[in-house]
Structures are given as structure tokens and as C-alpha cells.
Motif scaffolding. Structure first.
Motif, PDB file in Angstrom:
ATOM      1  N   ILE A 130       0.842  -1.208   0.000  1.00 38.25           N
ATOM      2  CA  ILE A 130       0.000   0.000   0.000  1.00 38.25           C
ATOM      3  C   ILE A 130       0.875   1.256   0.000  1.00 38.25           C
ATOM      4  CG2 ILE A 130      -1.737   1.314   1.290  1.00 38.25           C
ATOM      5  CD1 ILE A 130      -2.829  -1.403   2.336  1.00 38.25           C
ATOM      6  N   SER A 131       1.863   1.311   0.905  1.00 35.95           N
ATOM      7  CA  SER A 131       2.621   2.562   1.028  1.00 35.95           C
ATOM      8  C   SER A 131       3.538   2.823  -0.171  1.00 35.95           C
ATOM      9  CB  SER A 131       3.413   2.591   2.338  1.00 35.95           C
ATOM     10  OG  SER A 131       4.306   1.514   2.398  1.00 35.95           O
ATOM     11  N   LEU A 132       3.869   1.781  -0.934  1.00 33.29           N
ATOM     12  CA  LEU A 132       4.747   1.984  -2.106  1.00 33.29           C
ATOM     13  C   LEU A 132       3.965   2.010  -3.423  1.00 33.29           C
ATOM     14  CD1 LEU A 132       7.691  -0.350  -0.962  1.00 33.29           C
ATOM     15  CD2 LEU A 132       7.595   2.142  -0.837  1.00 33.29           C
ATOM     16  N   ASP A 133       2.636   2.021  -3.318  1.00 33.42           N
ATOM     17  CA  ASP A 133       1.790   2.041  -4.526  1.00 33.42           C
ATOM     18  C   ASP A 133       1.695   3.475  -5.064  1.00 33.42           C
ATOM     19  OD1 ASP A 133      -0.482   2.227  -6.275  1.00 33.42           O
ATOM     20  OD2 ASP A 133      -1.219   0.319  -5.449  1.00 33.42           O
ATOM     21  N   SER A 134       2.288   3.703  -6.227  1.00 32.53           N
ATOM     22  CA  SER A 134       2.378   5.086  -6.719  1.00 32.53           C
ATOM     23  C   SER A 134       1.013   5.653  -7.106  1.00 32.53           C
ATOM     24  CB  SER A 134       3.347   5.164  -7.898  1.00 32.53           C
ATOM     25  OG  SER A 134       3.030   4.175  -8.846  1.00 32.53           O
ATOM     26  N   GLU A 135       0.084   4.789  -7.562  1.00 36.27           N
ATOM     27  CA  GLU A 135      -1.255   5.298  -7.935  1.00 36.27           C
ATOM     28  C   GLU A 135      -2.019   5.771  -6.697  1.00 36.27           C
ATOM     29  OE1 GLU A 135      -3.665   2.842 -10.753  1.00 36.27           O
ATOM     30  OE2 GLU A 135      -1.835   1.615 -10.801  1.00 36.27           O
ATOM     31  N   ILE A 136      -1.938   4.953  -5.637  1.00 37.91           N
ATOM     32  CA  ILE A 136      -2.613   5.343  -4.390  1.00 37.91           C
ATOM     33  C   ILE A 136      -1.995   6.629  -3.852  1.00 37.91           C
ATOM     34  CG2 ILE A 136      -2.738   4.708  -1.923  1.00 37.91           C
ATOM     35  CD1 ILE A 136      -4.960   3.438  -3.288  1.00 37.91           C
ATOM     36  N   PHE A 137      -0.662   6.677  -3.851  1.00 40.29           N
ATOM     37  CA  PHE A 137      -0.004   7.874  -3.334  1.00 40.29           C
ATOM     38  C   PHE A 137      -0.383   9.117  -4.152  1.00 40.29           C
ATOM     39  CE2 PHE A 137       3.779  10.774  -3.098  1.00 40.29           C
ATOM     40  CZ  PHE A 137       3.508  11.236  -1.823  1.00 40.29           C
ATOM     41  N   ALA A 138      -0.520   8.944  -5.467  1.00 43.47           N
ATOM     42  CA  ALA A 138      -0.897  10.091  -6.321  1.00 43.47           C
ATOM     43  C   ALA A 138      -2.258  10.647  -5.878  1.00 43.47           C
ATOM     44  CB  ALA A 138      -0.936   9.662  -7.788  1.00 43.47           C
ATOM     45  N   ARG A 139      -3.175   9.734  -5.519  1.00 42.09           N
ATOM     46  CA  ARG A 139      -4.491  10.187  -5.045  1.00 42.09           C
ATOM     47  C   ARG A 139      -4.370  10.913  -3.699  1.00 42.09           C
ATOM     48  NH1 ARG A 139      -9.208   7.963  -7.727  1.00 42.09           N
ATOM     49  NH2 ARG A 139     -10.442   8.721  -5.966  1.00 42.09           N
ATOM     50  N   VAL A 140      -3.585  10.310  -2.788  1.00 38.03           N
ATOM     51  CA  VAL A 140      -3.394  10.929  -1.470  1.00 38.03           C
ATOM     52  C   VAL A 140      -2.774  12.321  -1.634  1.00 38.03           C
ATOM     53  CG1 VAL A 140      -2.078  10.773   0.703  1.00 38.03           C
ATOM     54  CG2 VAL A 140      -3.207   8.738  -0.229  1.00 38.03           C
ATOM     55  N   LYS A 141      -1.759  12.401  -2.496  1.00 38.22           N
ATOM     56  CA  LYS A 141      -1.055  13.673  -2.695  1.00 38.22           C
ATOM     57  C   LYS A 141      -1.984  14.724  -3.304  1.00 38.22           C
ATOM     58  CE  LYS A 141       3.315  15.538  -4.484  1.00 38.22           C
ATOM     59  NZ  LYS A 141       2.708  16.776  -4.960  1.00 38.22           N
ATOM     60  N   ALA A 142      -2.865  14.268  -4.209  1.00 39.92           N
ATOM     61  CA  ALA A 142      -3.811  15.206  -4.831  1.00 39.92           C
ATOM     62  C   ALA A 142      -4.713  15.842  -3.769  1.00 39.92           C
ATOM     63  CB  ALA A 142      -4.647  14.480  -5.884  1.00 39.92           C
ATOM     64  N   VAL A 143      -5.159  15.037  -2.805  1.00 36.11           N
ATOM     65  CA  VAL A 143      -6.001  15.574  -1.726  1.00 36.11           C
ATOM     66  C   VAL A 143      -5.157  16.480  -0.815  1.00 36.11           C
ATOM     67  CG1 VAL A 143      -7.594  15.006   0.168  1.00 36.11           C
ATOM     68  CG2 VAL A 143      -7.391  13.455  -1.789  1.00 36.11           C
ATOM     69  N   TYR A 144      -3.958  16.003  -0.505  1.00 34.16           N
ATOM     70  CA  TYR A 144      -3.081  16.761   0.392  1.00 34.16           C
ATOM     71  C   TYR A 144      -2.732  18.131  -0.185  1.00 34.16           C
ATOM     72  CZ  TYR A 144       1.004  17.748   3.365  1.00 34.16           C
ATOM     73  OH  TYR A 144       1.894  18.332   4.237  1.00 34.16           O
ATOM     74  N   ASP A 145      -2.467  18.160  -1.481  1.00 29.09           N
ATOM     75  CA  ASP A 145      -2.056  19.423  -2.121  1.00 29.09           C
ATOM     76  C   ASP A 145      -3.141  20.494  -2.102  1.00 29.09           C
ATOM     77  OD1 ASP A 145       0.458  18.476  -2.553  1.00 29.09           O
ATOM     78  OD2 ASP A 145       0.155  17.925  -4.659  1.00 29.09           O
ATOM     79  N   LYS A 146      -4.407  20.044  -2.035  1.00 26.54           N
ATOM     80  CA  LYS A 146      -5.468  21.069  -2.005  1.00 26.54           C
ATOM     81  C   LYS A 146      -6.121  21.177  -0.623  1.00 26.54           C
ATOM     82  CE  LYS A 146      -8.962  17.969  -3.976  1.00 26.54           C
ATOM     83  NZ  LYS A 146      -9.488  17.373  -5.192  1.00 26.54           N
ATOM     84  N   ARG A 147      -5.365  20.759   0.417  1.00 29.12           N
ATOM     85  CA  ARG A 147      -5.929  20.696   1.772  1.00 29.12           C
ATOM     86  C   ARG A 147      -6.470  22.031   2.267  1.00 29.12           C
ATOM     87  NH1 ARG A 147      -0.586  20.421   1.700  1.00 29.12           N
ATOM     88  NH2 ARG A 147       0.746  21.596   3.148  1.00 29.12           N
TER      89      ARG A 147
END
Length: 679
Positions: A106-123
Motif C-alpha cells: 500500500i505505502s509503495l503504490d504510486s497510484e494510491i499515493f498520487a491520489r493521497v497527494k492530490a487531496v493533500y495538495d489542495k488541503r
């Protein structure tokens, strides 16, 4: 869904309590495999969601994705330390790597991380409340701290390291447990047990009888056997034998942990460097109140400066006393507990054993419940219908007095066994928060290794054991009073150097007459503990505070040394330990004694680069308890502030912010030195 495996069925007991009565060793591996499959399907659904990533469909969904794997692994890992035979222990090498692989996937999955980062970037634009913001930050950090920003080769390296570490910790623990169980001292001469209290002798005789040695005594390295022997046995040679066995656990011999220690620190250092941190300590402390190794070292060294001279004075005083009493010219580590007890007796006219008759386990448990009632309005009702994992374990339902609200389940497990690791700890079988779409209450447990009942006496605790019970119960309150939305932020899911505040503050009540009056009654006459005995106890509280402080600082500095030194330069576990503890030592190093090889807290228990937390939290708890003393030990206003701002909030805000809401200011660092009489 497997129809026969109880771990994969809906749990049918009260509040879905764990069906311990139905779970067998062979159920674990298939259940873990199935739960991992479910988690992977959930993650795949998050990735396949065509809608833009948002807080609910990504962050909350991810929090819930591996809920069943988390539950099964929690049950297994709790029993693996509290009640594991060889067969259950043997599963560790299969189960932990599987779970670690899932978490790496899970933590090394780049697609999942891209989604997390997208939410984080517009926090900033999401209108999230404090807790949602914290969950988002924590999720993003958990990805970056577990390699999400690395290139493919480094991700693979990290995955390999995590796999290796997942097996080494349990192996370390297993060696310590086996080494502890492998030593027994069988005695048959009356003069060999001279000085030992009657209750201790009775326990040792019962153990010997159970092992076919009627009329003899067995002493072992379990604390309820070891400590009284070291404190009261007149026979110095036998004290030395016990001390050497205890102090060399898992160092050399059949269950040697030296290679495990070196491998663990090497892998942790390598992991930190892959993640662009200088050392493992830098990596760990980035997510702590202390923030960095320099702050920790300054803190520990400041305490050492205040403690060292007092510690040397304590040893000097003990040496003079031992010389006066028995003509000893030099005292050794195996003399400390014995002569300390005698000196304390002479100075304060009381003996630790004088307290024991007032600490019948059942009364102390009632006492800790009474404290929870007076401070936080909680009631505990035993429920014998709830399954437990061992006949000695008890299960309670918890209710809030004012509202009648059900607050969760509480399990207690008090006595040593060969299937249980040493020490005492609090854990949970279920966290509080949103699980499977419903708000759930926590299932909290405390596990200890206390003095057992004997054929003629109930379990009578030492004062230290009473404090331990209150300490673990403080952790338990942190779990059971939690009022959070997300399990990963609830209860004790806080910065590691804040987690000891709720536990350590609880110990203070058993140092006060008002607290002891509630439950300290003689087990035969039911008379309350006499006021003069409590007064003697209180006067003795600062006794050898310098020595005790140096001992804790020795562990804290040794931990920091292991985790902030380049492992490439460490060739010998023992030589390194000697160097790391040189400044804190009050005795010369004894050949063959080594703490690192059995230091489970840092090598198998999550306290790596975090052992300083005990001292750090002592500052917090000394400062916080001054507030209670100022306003009244059971002052409702202060208790409510502590509950509302600390105990119920989990990790939903920065600990310093929570502390300031409770106290109205930052903690005063000198509160601890004041309490210990060091300034």
C-alpha cells in the motif's frame, strides 16, 4: 468468506468481543491470508474510482481498507506476547512478513499515493476540521515516511528491509523469553533463603512443589520471584548468582541476541538513509514532540547533570552503610537492592514488605476502579459470559455513570506464565472510532506479571506492582475515554513522547494518603493502612532519587547511542554498550552483564530512539499533577479538563496544543526535579 474460520465470521459476543474460545492456532494463517486479499480488493476499488480524489473516497477509504487484516493481526500479536505456546510463536515468521508486505504494497503504490497527494495538495481549500486535517497529514506522512517518494530501486530496498525487520523483532523477544524461562535456582537449605519474606518463600515452595521438588524452593527470573530475592536474601553469593543470570539474559549462550541487535540497528540505519534521514533517531524524532536528536540529548544531559552527583552520593551512602552493617568495603550491583532496603528501614523505620498486606490484588483493582469513578465517572462490571484467552483473564463492561453510556470492554491479565513475556503493558483488541461504517467503542486490555496467590495467601502486591497497575490503567483510560472519529487517531495513537503522560500521572495518586485511603486495607483485618505508615512511605519517596534517575537516563542514552551511531563502526555489542553508558554508570561494568541483548523496549517494542519518552513524560506528569494538588486530588474541574483535552482527544491535535489547553501553559521542566528533590 470462509464459513468455518471464527476469525472470518462476524463476532457474535457482546459488542463483537473476540471469540477466544473458538480460535485455534490453525485459524490464524488462513484468516490473515483472506483478510489481506480483502484489503487488496479495497485498495483496488480506491484506485479504480473514476471520481476525482477527495477526503472521503481516498483518505477515509484508505483508513478503512485493511480493517479486517488489522483486527486479526491485533488478536495474533496480542496473544503472541501474552499467551503463546511454541506453536503460536512459530507462526510469527509467517504472519508478520505477510502483514508487512501488505503495508509495503500500500505505502509503495504510486497510484494510491498520487491520489493521497492530490487531496493533500489542495488541503487548504477543503474546509476540513482539526481531526480531518490531522488524518490527512498523518496519511500523507505515513506514505512519505514509508518510501512513497522514492525511485523504484529504493522502494525495493525499503521493502526488503521491512520484511527482514518484521521477523527480527519477534525473534529478539522470543530469545529473551526463552532465556528468562531457562534459568531456575533450586534451593534446599534453610540458610540459603535466610531473610526472605514468608510470602515469597511460600510462592517459591509452591513453584518447587509443582515441579516435583517438594520441600524445596525455586527462584527464577520472573520479577515477582527475582526482585524479593535481590531485596531480602542475606546470602550474597546467591544474590550474585541471580543478578548475573538476570543481567546476562540473551547475551551469549543458546538464546544469544547479539547478532539480532547488530542486524536490527544496521537495517534501521539503512532504512533511515534510504529515506534521506541522517540516522534512525532523526527519522523517529521527526514525528515526536522532541523533534530531533539534539533536543533529546540536551534534555537527557540536563537531567544527568542534576542527577549524577546525587546518584554518586546515594552509592557512597550505601557503601558506608554496608560497611557499618557487614564490613563490606565495596558494594556491587547485586548488593544495591538489599542494602537500600535495609537503609530505608533504618532511616524511615519501614520496610517495603510492611506495605504488602494492604495491597491485596482484588482491593487494588477495586481501588483503581474507584479512582476512575471519582475522577472520570466510570463504572466497571465484570461479565463472565465474554470469552477470554486464559482462565486468569477477566473481562469487564465499562459504563459512564452520568449518562449510563456504554464505554467499551476492559480485559485484565495479572500473573506471570511461561507463555507470557515479562513486564507490563496496555493494548487494545479494538480501537475506538469509525469501523465498518459504525462508531465503535474500544476493547482495552492490560497485561502484567504480578505476585501470584499462594496456597495460604491471596495475591499481595509490592508497592511497585501497585504503581505499575495504576500506570497501565492510565494507558487504559487513554484508550477507553477516547472520543475520536478515526481509529488511527484515537486513544493511545499519539506521539510516542506524549503517550506516557496519562499512565505516569496515574501513579501519583498511590503516593498520596487520599488515594491510598480508598483501597489500601489489610487483607486479614480490613483495617485501613495506618496514617504513620503512609507518612513513612511518603517520606521515603525521594530516597535514592539520584540513583534511580541515573538508571533511567542510562537506558535513554544507550537507546540514543544505538540509534544515532553509524552501525558500520559498531563491531561488538558489549563494548559499544559500555561506551554508550560510561557517563551514567555509578558502578564499574561487570563482565558478562549486558542490557542491550534483553532491551525489548527498543529492539522489539517500538521504543527505538524513544526510551527518553519516560523521562520526558515524567516532566509532563509532574507538572500536570501539581495542578491536581493545587486544586484537589479529585477536583472535578481539573479532571474534566484532563479528560476533555488529553484523554479523549487521542492524536487529533499536536500534543503540546492539547497540553496547553489542559494546563493553560507549556509544562515547567523543573517540576520533575522539584518532585525528586534534585533541586
Amino acid at each position: 468468506m470462509n464459513t468455518t474460520n471464527p476469525l472470518l465470521q462476524p463476532f457474535k459476543n457482546k459488542d463483537q468481543a473476540v471469540p477466544f474460545d473458538l480460535i485455534k492456532v490453525e485459524h490464524y494463517v488462513p484468516a490473515v491470508e483472506e483478510a489481506i486479499k480483502m484489503a487488496k480488493e479495497n485498495v483496488a476499488k480506491i484506485k479504480a474510482n473514476p471520481e476525482a480524489p477527495d477526503f472521503e473516497n481516498t483518505i477515509v477509504a484508505l483508513e478503512a481498507a485493511s480493517v479486517h487484516a488489522d483486527q486479526i493481526s491485533t488478536i495474533y500479536s496480542n496473544l503472541e506476547v501474552a499467551h503463546a505456546d511454541e506453536a503460536l510463536q512459530a507462526l510469527a515468521k509467517d504472519i508478520y512478513p505477510m502483514l508487512t508486505a501488505l503495508s509495503s504494497d500500500i505505502s509503495l503504490d504510486s497510484e494510491i499515493f498520487a491520489r493521497v497527494k492530490a487531496v493533500y495538495d489542495k488541503r487548504e481549500s477543503l474546509n476540513l476540521n482539526l481531526e480531518q486535517t490531522r488524518l490527512l497529514e498523518k496519511t500523507y506522512l505515513s506514505f512519505t515516511r514509508n518510501g512513497a517518494l522514492l525511485n523504484a530501486a529504493d522502494k525495493e530496498t525499503l521493502r526488503q528491509i521491512d520484511q527482514e525487520l518484521s521477523v527480527l523483532g519477534p525473534k529478539f523477544s522470543e530469545n529473551v523469553l526463552k532465556a528468562t524461562n531457562s534459568f531456575e535456582m533450586l534451593l534446599d537449605k534453610k540458610e540459603d533463603v535466610d531473610g526472605l519474606p514468608e510470602g515469597t518463600l511460600e510462592g517459591a515452595a509452591a513453584l518447587a512443589k509443582a515441579k516435583g521438588h517438594d520441600g524445596k524452593w525455586i527462584f527464577n527470573l520472573q520479577i515477582p520471584s527475582y526482585l524479593p530475592f535481590m531485596t531480602y536474601a542475606k546470602n550474597r553469593a546467591l544474590r550474585e548468582k541471580m543478578w548475573r543470570a538476570f543481567s546476562s539474559k540473551a547475551f551469549k549462550g543458546e538464546f544469544d541476541n547479539q547478532a539480532n541487535v547488530l542486524k536490527i540497528v544496521e537495517l534501521r540505519d539503512k532504512r533511515a538513509k534510504v529515506l534521506k534521514f541522517t540516522t534512525h533517531a532523526d527519522f523517529v524524532l521527526a514525528e515526536r514532540m522532541a523533534k530531533n536528536p539534539k533536543t533529546v540529548m540536551d534534555f537527557l544531559n540536563k537531567l544527568l547533570a542534576a542527577s549524577k552527583n546525587a546518584g554518586l552520593k546515594d552509592v557512597q551512602e550505601l557503601t558506608e552503610f554496608a560497611n557499618k552493617l557487614d564490613g563490606l568495603t565495596e558494594i556491587k550491583p547485586w548488593d544495591v537492592a538489599y542494602y537500600s532496603e535495609k537503609l530505608k528501614e533504618e532511616r524511615y523505620a519501614f520496610n517495603e514488605e510492611d506495605l504488602r498486606p494492604y495491597f491485596k490484588l482484588e482491593n487494588v483493582v477495586e481501588g483503581v476502579f474507584a479512582h476512575a469513578k471519582k475522577l472520570y465517572g466510570l463504572t466497571f462490571k465484570e461479565n463472565k459470559e465474554i470469552p477470554v484467552y486464559h482462565p486468569e483473564v477477566k473481562a469487564y463492561e465499562i459504563y459512564e455513570d452520568a449518562s449510563g453510556k456504554y464505554m467499551g470492554l476492559f480485559y485484565t491479565d495479572y500473573f506471570p506464565r511461561e507463555t507470557k513475556k515479562g513486564g507490563a503493558w496496555m493494548t487494545q483488541f479494538r480501537s475506538q472510532g469509525l469501523i465498518d461504517g459504525e462508531m465503535k467503542r474500544p476493547h482495552v486490555s492490560i497485561v502484567c506479571n504480578f505476585t501470584q496467590p499462594t496456597p495460604t495467601k491471596p495475591s499481595l502486591l509490592t508497592y511497585d506492582e501497585v504503581r505499575t497497575l495504576f500506570h497501565e490503567f492510565g494507558h487504559a483510560l487513554h484508550g477507553m475515554l477516547s472520543e475520536c472519529t478515526y481509529p488511527s487517531l484515537s486513544g493511545t495513537n499519539v506521539y510516542w513522547d506524549f503517550v506516557e503522560l496519562p499512565s505516569q500521572i496515574m501513579e501519583n495518586w498511590v503516593g498520596e494518603k487520599e488515594g491510598l485511603d480508598i483501597f489500601a486495607r489489610h487483607y486479614e483485618t480490613n483495617e485501613p493502612m495506618p496514617a504513620e505508615l503512609i507518612e513513612k512511605l511518603k517520606r521515603s519517596q525521594k530516597f535514592q532519587a539520584g540513583y534511580m534517575s541515573c538508571r533511567q537516563l542510562q537506558f535513554g542514552l544507550m537507546d540514543m547511542a544505538w540509534h544515532s551511531t553509524d552501525p558500520g563502526t559498531i563491531k561488538d555489542v558489549d563494548a559499544f554498550e559500555e561506551l554508550a553508558t560510561a557517563e551514567t554508570r555509578l558502578f564499574p561494568k561487570v563482565d558478562g552483564a549486558n542490557s542491550s541483548c534483553s532491551f525489548g523496549h527498543i529492539f522489539a517494542g517500538g521504543y527505538s530512539a524513544g526510551y527518553y519518552s519516560y523521562k520526558w513524560a515524567e516532566v509532563l506528569d509532574a507538572d500536570a499533577f501539581e495542578y491536581f494538588k493545587e486544586k484537589g486530588l479529585f477536583n472535578q474541574e481539573v479532571a474534566k479538563k484532563f479528560k476533555d483535552n488529553v484523554l479523549s482527544r487521542g492524536g487529533t491535535e499536536h500534543p503540546m496544543d492539547l497540553y496547553k489547553k489542559f494546563r493553560g501553559r507549556e509544562p515547567d521542566p523543573n517540576a520533575l526535579l522539584r518532585r525528586d528533590g534534585l533541586i
